[in-house]
Design an enzyme around this catalytic site. Sequence first.
Site, PDB file in Angstrom:
ATOM      1  N   LYS A 111      23.326  29.892  34.042  1.00  0.00           N
ATOM      2  CA  LYS A 111      22.940  31.627  34.920  1.00  0.00           C
ATOM      3  C   LYS A 111      21.570  32.101  34.783  1.00  0.00           C
ATOM      4  O   LYS A 111      20.098  32.128  35.813  1.00  0.00           O
ATOM      5  CB  LYS A 111      23.633  32.344  35.602  1.00  0.00           C
ATOM      6  CG  LYS A 111      25.417  32.642  36.531  1.00  0.00           C
ATOM      7  CD  LYS A 111      25.991  34.092  36.009  1.00  0.00           C
ATOM      8  CE  LYS A 111      27.466  33.401  37.343  1.00  0.00           C
ATOM      9  NZ  LYS A 111      28.322  34.871  37.646  1.00  0.00           N
ATOM     10  N   LYS A 197      32.452  22.916  39.751  1.00  0.00           N
ATOM     11  CA  LYS A 197      33.201  24.299  39.494  1.00  0.00           C
ATOM     12  C   LYS A 197      33.418  24.747  40.969  1.00  0.00           C
ATOM     13  O   LYS A 197      32.240  24.767  41.884  1.00  0.00           O
ATOM     14  CB  LYS A 197      33.295  24.495  39.153  1.00  0.00           C
ATOM     15  CG  LYS A 197      34.485  25.786  38.607  1.00  0.00           C
ATOM     16  CD  LYS A 197      34.024  27.220  37.501  1.00  0.00           C
ATOM     17  CE  LYS A 197      32.612  27.953  37.973  1.00  0.00           C
ATOM     18  NZ  LYS A 197      32.707  29.358  37.076  1.00  0.00           N
ATOM     19  N   LYS A 200      33.427  30.864  44.249  1.00  0.00           N
ATOM     20  CA  LYS A 200      32.970  31.854  44.881  1.00  0.00           C
ATOM     21  C   LYS A 200      31.588  32.123  45.675  1.00  0.00           C
ATOM     22  O   LYS A 200      31.413  33.034  46.547  1.00  0.00           O
ATOM     23  CB  LYS A 200      34.019  33.548  45.180  1.00  0.00           C
ATOM     24  CG  LYS A 200      33.761  34.284  43.502  1.00  0.00           C
ATOM     25  CD  LYS A 200      34.172  35.590  43.953  1.00  0.00           C
ATOM     26  CE  LYS A 200      35.391  35.449  42.766  1.00  0.00           C
ATOM     27  NZ  LYS A 200      34.488  35.940  41.072  1.00  0.00           N
TER      28      LYS A 200
HETATM   29  P1  TYM Z   1      35.196  35.300  38.232  1.00  0.00           P
HETATM   30  O1  TYM Z   1      35.681  36.691  39.223  1.00  0.00           O
HETATM   31  O2  TYM Z   1      34.962  34.243  38.073  1.00  0.00           O
HETATM   32  O3  TYM Z   1      37.096  34.485  38.363  1.00  0.00           O
HETATM   33  C1  TYM Z   1      38.224  34.950  38.434  1.00  0.00           C
HETATM   34  C2  TYM Z   1      39.203  34.190  37.901  1.00  0.00           C
HETATM   35  O4  TYM Z   1      39.569  32.729  38.246  1.00  0.00           O
HETATM   36  C3  TYM Z   1      39.120  31.958  37.961  1.00  0.00           C
HETATM   37  N1  TYM Z   1      38.274  30.905  38.530  1.00  0.00           N
HETATM   38  C4  TYM Z   1      38.959  29.374  38.466  1.00  0.00           C
HETATM   39  N2  TYM Z   1      40.380  29.186  37.914  1.00  0.00           N
HETATM   40  C5  TYM Z   1      40.199  27.817  38.285  1.00  0.00           C
HETATM   41  N3  TYM Z   1      39.312  26.602  39.028  1.00  0.00           N
HETATM   42  C6  TYM Z   1      37.907  27.679  39.446  1.00  0.00           C
HETATM   43  N4  TYM Z   1      37.234  27.222  40.597  1.00  0.00           N
HETATM   44  C7  TYM Z   1      37.603  29.012  38.591  1.00  0.00           C
HETATM   45  N5  TYM Z   1      36.841  29.909  39.656  1.00  0.00           N
HETATM   46  C8  TYM Z   1      37.304  31.024  38.911  1.00  0.00           C
HETATM   47  C9  TYM Z   1      38.200  32.396  36.319  1.00  0.00           C
HETATM   48  O5  TYM Z   1      38.497  31.963  35.233  1.00  0.00           O
HETATM   49  C10 TYM Z   1      39.182  33.872  36.366  1.00  0.00           C
HETATM   50  O6  TYM Z   1      40.409  33.592  35.232  1.00  0.00           O
HETATM   51  N6  TYM Z   1      34.555  37.402  33.628  1.00  0.00           N
HETATM   52  C11 TYM Z   1      35.320  36.961  34.489  1.00  0.00           C
HETATM   53  C12 TYM Z   1      35.843  38.006  35.068  1.00  0.00           C
HETATM   54  C13 TYM Z   1      36.428  39.535  33.979  1.00  0.00           C
HETATM   55  C14 TYM Z   1      37.688  39.298  33.259  1.00  0.00           C
HETATM   56  C15 TYM Z   1      37.816  39.854  32.263  1.00  0.00           C
HETATM   57  C16 TYM Z   1      38.770  38.124  33.253  1.00  0.00           C
HETATM   58  C17 TYM Z   1      35.641  40.269  33.599  1.00  0.00           C
HETATM   59  N7  TYM Z   1      36.749  41.140  32.512  1.00  0.00           N
HETATM   60  C18 TYM Z   1      38.777  40.550  31.041  1.00  0.00           C
HETATM   61  C19 TYM Z   1      40.063  38.226  32.431  1.00  0.00           C
HETATM   62  C20 TYM Z   1      39.708  39.330  31.127  1.00  0.00           C
HETATM   63  C21 TYM Z   1      34.758  35.973  35.610  1.00  0.00           C
HETATM   64  O7  TYM Z   1      33.768  36.163  35.952  1.00  0.00           O
HETATM   65  O8  TYM Z   1      35.552  35.455  36.551  1.00  0.00           O
END
Ligand code: TYM
Length: 333
Positions: A111, A197, A200
């Site tokens: 990023k 990947k 969103k």
């Molecule tokens: P975020 O918001 O990017 O994504 C949310 C969850 O979706 C999963 N994910 C995917 N899984 C499969 N294929 C994809 N293309 C894909 N894109 C996203 C992510 O792995 C995630 O599980 N840092 C985290 C949010 C977070 C978090 C936490 C998660 C903040 N604190 C504590 C677990 C525990 C994030 O940016 O997810």
Amino acid sequence: MQTIFSGIQPSGIPTIGNYIGAMKQFVALQEDYNSYYCIVDEHAITMPQDRLKLREQIKSLAALYLAIGLDPEKSIIFIQSEVSAHAEAAWIVQCNTSLGELERMTQFKDKSLKNKRAGVSAGLLTYPPLMVADIILYQTDLVPVGDDQKQHLELTRDFVERFNNKYSSGQPILTLPEVKIPEEGGRIMSLQEPTKKMSKSDKNAKSFISMLDEPSIIRKKFKSAVTDSSGIIEYDPINKPGISNLLVIFSAFSGQSIDSLVTMYTGKGYGEFKDELATAVIAVMEPIQQRHAELLKSDELDLILDQGAESARKVANKTLQKMKNAVGLGRKS
Ligand code: TYM
């Protein structure tokens, strides 16, 4: 009973990647675990956001959590910024994490490269300590996430071990969490560039299917998904990443194994396959979308979020106090 924590950023409408990689697991796991599912809005502001859109997306994500089947009787659903212990604990985590560890995080490197390093927020660098704080505050045993969060979970485990070794005498202060990544679907790829990947926040809306896309849009996006010219439906992620990604999505939404889908579609064309894939995805998404729309109109949602924040605060504040005591902050011993 063991504890689960997971979160999703309200930085856009969740995609079917988020659903397959994370949300689908949340629903199944709430039956057997003490579950906390968070809308991590403080994480979202590490990148620029439009304030009104962010507010809208926070509520929309909360409604989606419920619409997919999370039950407030079984899971605690809340907004991160409404539980101040997250930001406070994150500070203690930051002060016990080295700059080198944070600069090694691939998500930060990706990023910050794209946005030129000097111009990105410091929050982008200190994002993982906030995530560590999210997890440890609930003495979490298990964190269901997609594959891209693996490195952040390793950092969390390293932090917990270091913190316990340094500050606890006898009983560990913090629980060491395990990561849970689905065997299939931990990394759903972009429909337009299947070696990247699905995200969103991708600027090209054709590259992802949002959980709120209308059925006709879902069908159209699958139709224009990039495949290859061989015309043979088989699972080969290296040489045929496009069709392999679609097979993973089809399997996740239909409950059929990839092998049985490959057998079913032997000799059939990509067009027919994509159309039936769209039908399978729409069959799951349409009822979720209807419930989502109803929830947004009701008063129920605010009530659930208020109660969720209250329950989360009680648990989080207890751990925060233990952390403050451990490092010697304030007056209480
Ligand atoms: P975020 O918001 O990017 O994504 C949310 C969850 O979706 C999963 N994910 C995917 N899984 C499969 N294929 C994809 N293309 C894909 N894109 C996203 C992510 O792995 C995630 O599980 N840092 C985290 C949010 C977070 C978090 C936490 C998660 C903040 N604190 C504590 C677990 C525990 C994030 O940016 O997810």
